[in-house]
Design an enzyme around this catalytic site. Structure first.
Site, PDB file in Angstrom:
ATOM      1  N   LYS A   1       0.821  -1.218   0.000  1.00 48.67           N
ATOM      2  CA  LYS A   1       0.000   0.000   0.000  1.00 48.67           C
ATOM      3  C   LYS A   1       0.851   1.263   0.000  1.00 48.67           C
ATOM      4  O   LYS A   1       0.433   2.285  -0.510  1.00 48.67           O
ATOM      5  CB  LYS A   1      -0.974  -0.010   1.170  1.00 48.67           C
ATOM      6  CG  LYS A   1      -0.318   0.086   2.527  1.00 48.67           C
ATOM      7  CD  LYS A   1      -1.359   0.101   3.637  1.00 48.67           C
ATOM      8  CE  LYS A   1      -0.676   0.316   4.970  1.00 48.67           C
ATOM      9  NZ  LYS A   1      -1.152  -0.603   5.999  1.00 48.67           N
TER      10      LYS A   1
ATOM     11  N   ARG B   1      -7.035   0.630  16.678  1.00 50.50           N
ATOM     12  CA  ARG B   1      -7.501   0.818  15.304  1.00 50.50           C
ATOM     13  C   ARG B   1      -8.498  -0.315  15.068  1.00 50.50           C
ATOM     14  O   ARG B   1      -9.440  -0.448  15.837  1.00 50.50           O
ATOM     15  CB  ARG B   1      -6.318   0.849  14.319  1.00 50.50           C
ATOM     16  CG  ARG B   1      -6.662   1.585  13.019  1.00 50.50           C
ATOM     17  CD  ARG B   1      -5.503   1.657  12.046  1.00 50.50           C
ATOM     18  NE  ARG B   1      -5.169   0.347  11.473  1.00 50.50           N
ATOM     19  CZ  ARG B   1      -4.251   0.138  10.540  1.00 50.50           C
ATOM     20  NH1 ARG B   1      -3.558   1.152  10.065  1.00 50.50           N
ATOM     21  NH2 ARG B   1      -4.010  -1.066  10.068  1.00 50.50           N
TER      22      ARG B   1
HETATM   23  C1  LIG Z   1      -0.252  -1.289   6.620  1.00 46.52           C
HETATM   24  C2  LIG Z   1      -0.532  -2.554   7.311  1.00 46.52           C
HETATM   25  C3  LIG Z   1       0.493  -3.469   7.531  1.00 46.52           C
HETATM   26  C4  LIG Z   1       1.934  -3.199   7.156  1.00 46.52           C
HETATM   27  O1  LIG Z   1       2.508  -2.369   8.106  1.00 46.52           O
HETATM   28  P1  LIG Z   1       4.060  -1.960   8.034  1.00 46.52           P
HETATM   29  O2  LIG Z   1       4.277  -1.180   9.281  1.00 46.52           O
HETATM   30  O3  LIG Z   1       4.223  -1.153   6.803  1.00 46.52           O
HETATM   31  O4  LIG Z   1       4.827  -3.226   7.995  1.00 46.52           O
HETATM   32  C5  LIG Z   1       0.172  -4.660   8.141  1.00 46.52           C
HETATM   33  N1  LIG Z   1      -1.093  -4.930   8.535  1.00 46.52           N
HETATM   34  C6  LIG Z   1      -2.108  -4.073   8.351  1.00 46.52           C
HETATM   35  C7  LIG Z   1      -3.464  -4.438   8.810  1.00 46.52           C
HETATM   36  C8  LIG Z   1      -1.857  -2.856   7.735  1.00 46.52           C
HETATM   37  O5  LIG Z   1      -2.860  -1.987   7.562  1.00 46.52           O
END
Ligand SMILES: *Cc1c(COP(=O)(O)O)cnc(C)c1O
Length: 358
Positions: free
Chosen positions: A36, A131
Site C-alpha cells: 500500500k 484501530r
Molecule cells: C499497513 C498494514 C500493515 C503493514 O505495516 P508496516 O508497518 O508497513 O509493515 C500490516 N497490517 C495491516 C493491517 C496494515 O494496515
C-alpha cells in the site's frame, strides 16, 4: 526525464524482502508483502514475490487491480477492512481479507455463495492499539455467529499494533493473541491456520526470538520498502534504507533575505511560519511541493542543503553552503520516510522510474 520523479531500486527492495523473509522463515513465520505504501506498484510487488513472500497485501482494491493488470501472480490479501458497499468486488479481487464486523462477514458470505466460492478471512482482534479489531471480550459471541456463515472460512486470527496507537508488540500482547487463538480453537473446534501477529513493528521481537511459536504470519510493508522497523524507525540490519529517491529540479536560485519583511499574516496553508534572521542566504526554489510529497518527510541527501518550507508546488531550500556549486536546472535528491513515500507514489505529478540492478 521530466522532474520531479521518484527512482525505485527494485534490486534493493528484493534484497530487503529476502532478508526479512529469511529472518521470519527461521522463526516459522510466513510473510505477506504489503504494497500500500507504493500504491500497488507491480514492479515492487514482483520483487517481493521473487524474494519469497507468500502473498501480496494491499489496503485498496484499486491497487490490487493495478497489481493484477501488471502481471503479479500470487495470492492477494486485503489488509484494510472491506466496506459493506464493496463486498462483491472484494470477493472477486482477493483470496483473503481482514475483518472485524459481522454485518460485513455476512455480506461477504452471501457474495461468495452467489459465486459458488468460499472467501477466506482473518479475524482481527484489538489488543490495545485502538484501530481495527474485535474487542477480546466480544470474540466468543462474534465467533459463534461468524462460524455459521457458509460462504466464508475463518483462516486465522490477527492483530495490528503500532500503526495508530503506537503500541509496541511485546511478549505479553503476543501471548494474549496466542491465548485467544487457542481459546477459539478449543471452544469452536476449528483450526486457525494463521495467527497473524506482526507488521514491521514486530521484527525486533521476532529477531530477539521472543515471538511465540504459534504466531506464524506477518504482514510487512515499511521494513521491506524502507528498511526500518517502525517502533523507533531504526534501520533494520541487513537492509537498504535508500531503495527510493526523490529527484526535484532547481527553478530559481537567488540571494535573498532569510526572513520575510512587511506585515506577516497566514501562509498558503493557514500556518504562521517562523523565520530566524540570518542575513542573506542563497535560496533555491524547487519544483516539488505539498501536492507531491509530505515535505516534512523528505531529507536532502546532500547535507549542504536544508529545507526551509514548502507550498503546493514549491520547495524552498537554503543552498548557501553550496554557493558556486549549484545552478538553475540542477537536480537535487531526497530520501523519503513512509509518509512522504506514500504521498509521492500517490501523486500523479511525480513520475516513477524503477530499475533493477543485481
Ligand atoms: C499497513 C498494514 C500493515 C503493514 O505495516 P508496516 O508497518 O508497513 O509493515 C500490516 N497490517 C495491516 C493491517 C496494515 O494496515
Amino acid at each position: 526525464m521530466t522532474t520531479p520523479y521518484l527512482t525505485i531500486d527494485l534490486g534493493k527492495i528484493e534484497h530487503n524482502a529476502r532478508s526479512i523473509v529469511e529472518l521470519c522463515g527461521r522463526c516459522g513465520i510466513e510473510v505477506a508483502g504489503v504494497t500500500k505504501g507504493v500504491c500497488g506498484h507491480p514492479g515492487v510487488a514482483k520483487a517481493m514475490v521473487r524474494a519469497g513472500v507468500t502473498a501480496i497485501a494491499d489496503s485498496r482494491l484499486e491497487n490490487i487491480d493495478r497489481l493484477k493488470a501488471g502481471g503479479v501472480d500470487t495470492p492477494f490479501m486485503l489488509v484494510r477492512l472491506p466496506a459493506l458497499s464493496a463486498v462483491d468486488r472484494v470477493v472477486d479481487s482477493v483470496d483473503l481479507s481482514l475483518n472485524s464486523e459481522l454485518a460485513v462477514l455476512d455480506a461477504l458470505s452471501r457474495a461468495a455463495e452467489k459465486r459458488g466460492c468460499i472467501h477466506e478471512v482473518i479475524l482481527m482482534v484489538d489488543l490495545g492499539d485502538l484501530r481495527e479489531g474485535v474487542w477480546p471480550d466480544d470474540l466468543p459471541t462474534f465467533l459463534a455467529a461468524a462460524i455459521e456463515l457458509p460462504g466464508i472460512r475463518i483462516k486465522g486470527l490477527g492483530t495490528n499494533l503500532a500503526c495508530f496507537g503506537g503500541v509496541i508488540p511485546s511478549e505479553d500482547n503476543m501471548a494474549r493473541l496466542v491465548e485467544l487463538a487457542d481459546g477459539i480453537e478449543q471452544k469452536f473446534r476449528i483450526e486457525l491456520e494463521l495467527v497473524s501477529g506482526a507488521n514491521s513493528s514486530g521484527l525486533s521481537l521476532i529477531a530477539a526470538g521472543q515471538m511465540p511459536d504459534r504466531v506464524n504470519h506477518a504482514r510487512i510493508g515499511e521494513a521491506i520498502l524502507l528498511g526500518r522497523e517502525t517502533t523507533h524507525r531504526d534501520p533494520w540490519p541487513g537492509t537498504y534504507q535508500d531503495a527510493f529517491t526523490l529527484h526535484a529540479e532547481i527553478l530559481e536560485l537567488k540571494n535573498k533575505p532569510s526572513s520575510p519583511f512587511g506585515e506577516l499574516g497566514e501562509d498558503a496553508f493557514g500556518g504562521h511560519p517562523g523565520f530566524e534572521d540570518r542575513g542573506d542566504i542563497l535560496s533555491a526554489l524547487l519544483n516539488v511541493g505539498r501536492e507531491d510529497v509530505d515535505v516534512h518527510g523528505i531529507t536532502p541527501i546532500d547535507a549542504r542543503f536544508s529545507i526551509l518550507g514548502a507550498s503546493s508546488g514549491y520547495l524552498v531550500i537554503d543552498a548557501s553552503s553550496a554557493a558556486g556549486g549549484v545552478h538553475v536546472g540542477d537536480e537535487l535528491k531526497f530520501s523519503l520516510n513512509y509518509s512522504a513515500l506514500l504521498a509521492a507514489m500517490t501523486s500523479e505529478y511525480v513520475k516513477k522510474r524503477s530499475h533493477r540492478q543485481g
